[in-house]
Design a protein around this motif. Structure first.
Motif, PDB file in Angstrom:
ATOM      1  N   PHE A  31       0.835  -1.214   0.000  1.00 21.11           N
ATOM      2  CA  PHE A  31       0.000   0.000   0.000  1.00 21.11           C
ATOM      3  C   PHE A  31       0.868   1.262   0.000  1.00 21.11           C
ATOM      4  N   GLU A  32       1.979   1.209   0.744  1.00 20.62           N
ATOM      5  CA  GLU A  32       2.858   2.378   0.790  1.00 20.62           C
ATOM      6  C   GLU A  32       3.508   2.629  -0.568  1.00 20.62           C
ATOM      7  N   TYR A  33       3.799   1.565  -1.282  1.00 19.36           N
ATOM      8  CA  TYR A  33       4.384   1.692  -2.622  1.00 19.36           C
ATOM      9  C   TYR A  33       3.492   2.563  -3.501  1.00 19.36           C
ATOM     10  N   TYR A  34       2.182   2.445  -3.324  1.00 21.14           N
ATOM     11  CA  TYR A  34       1.229   3.231  -4.114  1.00 21.14           C
ATOM     12  C   TYR A  34       0.769   4.497  -3.378  1.00 21.14           C
ATOM     13  N   MET A  36      -0.595   4.860  -0.506  1.00 17.92           N
ATOM     14  CA  MET A  36      -1.907   4.757   0.150  1.00 17.92           C
ATOM     15  C   MET A  36      -1.785   4.700   1.679  1.00 17.92           C
ATOM     16  N   GLU A 265      -3.938  -7.612  -5.326  1.00 17.12           N
ATOM     17  CA  GLU A 265      -4.501  -7.331  -6.650  1.00 17.12           C
ATOM     18  C   GLU A 265      -6.018  -7.498  -6.659  1.00 17.12           C
ATOM     19  N   THR A 268      -7.234  -4.168  -4.987  1.00 18.19           N
ATOM     20  CA  THR A 268      -6.905  -2.832  -5.513  1.00 18.19           C
ATOM     21  C   THR A 268      -6.986  -2.747  -7.033  1.00 18.19           C
ATOM     22  N   LYS A 270      -4.633  -3.177  -8.796  1.00 17.28           N
ATOM     23  CA  LYS A 270      -3.321  -2.653  -9.193  1.00 17.28           C
ATOM     24  C   LYS A 270      -2.334  -3.802  -9.150  1.00 17.28           C
ATOM     25  N   LYS A 271      -1.273  -3.702  -9.964  1.00 19.22           N
ATOM     26  CA  LYS A 271      -0.257  -4.743  -9.967  1.00 19.22           C
ATOM     27  C   LYS A 271       0.460  -4.757  -8.612  1.00 19.22           C
ATOM     28  N   PRO A 273       3.245  -4.809  -6.033  1.00 21.30           N
ATOM     29  CA  PRO A 273       4.699  -4.544  -6.071  1.00 21.30           C
ATOM     30  C   PRO A 273       5.421  -5.638  -5.280  1.00 21.30           C
TER      31      PRO A 273
END
Ligand code: ATR
Length: 284
Positions: A31-34, A36, A265, A268, A270-271, A273
């Protein structure tokens, strides 16, 4: 029930016990990668609290993971199930849409990804033997059957559980080759091992440091083309034997990572990470 541990969280893992869970550090890295934030928490749910948690989740969360002992108990609360969750009767991931629970199990896909990464094995056409027939073996076996495995042998301490799993798989997938034996039946184990590409160690033997192995290692002698995947996250006696005997093997930590990535995934879109999540898992 006190929901304080979930303050500011949109996702969580529930179970009993839960203190040991590394899912928060892994998912929060994702989540931090995006950007969030750290929005994934963990909460201990006692048996009689499951309904209270469900009510809280419907109003306050976007999704959650379910671990032991609630992977089956959560099903009556679910509104929509994936095929693999339906067939295996096991749910480890729920996405919440307008208060509705959409459920799946990412355990099998996590194991399949780990087999791909470590051994370059595809599930389609795979010949596999499970040592163990508990919850983890069942979720994985159903995923393999749903995705075109050629044969699934099930060896368990109690034969009845192995038979129940193999019979149910065969009923749903008549073309699947199946077979069962007791873990103590070294002769049959040897035969199944010779006819398999991968052995999945799915018993709880090896969790404790002084544990031996769930079956006689003699059955691995001469199994040159076999790969061994132990669902336990550490170097078990089985893996030590494989390492010393030149049998390709891996422990279960990547299954944890990839099931987590699949959950991420599912929530979200999203891919995941994966490398950031791996670092999170390793506490780096
Ligand atoms: P999980 O969710 O990790 O799969 P489980 O559902 O409790 O946990 O399953 C544990 C598995 O380990 C079962 O296959 C169990 O065998 P039984 O079905 O005969 O109980 C197996 N197991 C546990 N202790 C064992 C032992 N000492 N020797 C061999 N198998 C064992």
């Amino acid at each position: 029930m006190n929901f304080e541990p979930l303050k500011n969280c949109k996702y969580a893992v529930i179970g009993n016990p839960i203190a040991h869970s590394k899912s928060p550090q892994m998912q929060n890295a994702g989540f931090e990668y995006y950007g969030m934030g750290s929005i994934y928490g963990k909460i201990l749910v006692e048996n009689e609290e499951l309904a209270d948690f469900v009510e809280y989740a419907r109003k306050n969360l976007s999704g959650f993971n379910i671990t032991v002992p609630y992977k089956q108990d959560i099903i009556p609360f679910v509104d929509e199930m994936s095929e693999v969750a339906e067939l295996s009767g096991s749910v480890n991931t729920i996405r919440i849409e307008n208060g509705r629970f959409i459920a799946t199990s990412t355990d099998g896909v996590g194991l399949a990804a780990a087999l791909q990464v470590h051994f370059h094995k595809e599930v389609k056409g795979l010949k596999v033997i499970f040592a163990g027939a508990g919850g983890a073996a069942q979720a994985a076996a159903w995923y393999f059957a749903c995705n075109g495995a050629e044969s699934i042998f099930v060896a368990n301490r109690s034969l009845a559980k192995a038979e129940h799993l193999a019979d149910s798989l065969k009923k749903a997938f008549p073309e699947l080759k199946t077979g069962v034996c007791e873990l103590a039946d070294t002769e049959k184990m040897t035969d199944f091992v010779r006819r398999s590409d991968v052995l999945i160690q799915a018993t709880s033997v090896g969790l404790k440091d002084d544990d031996g192995t769930a079956f006689d290692l003699k059955c691995l002698e001469g199994a040159e083309n076999l790969c061994v995947y132990d669902l336990i996250y550490k170097e078990t006696q089985l893996l030590k034997y494989c390492h010393s005997g030149g049998i390709e093997c891996a422990n279960g930590s990547d299954m944890l990572l990839y099931q987590g990535a699949a959950s991420f995934e599912f929530w979200t879109n999203k891919k995941a990470p994966v490398e950031a999540m791996r670092k999170g898992l390793e506490g780096k």
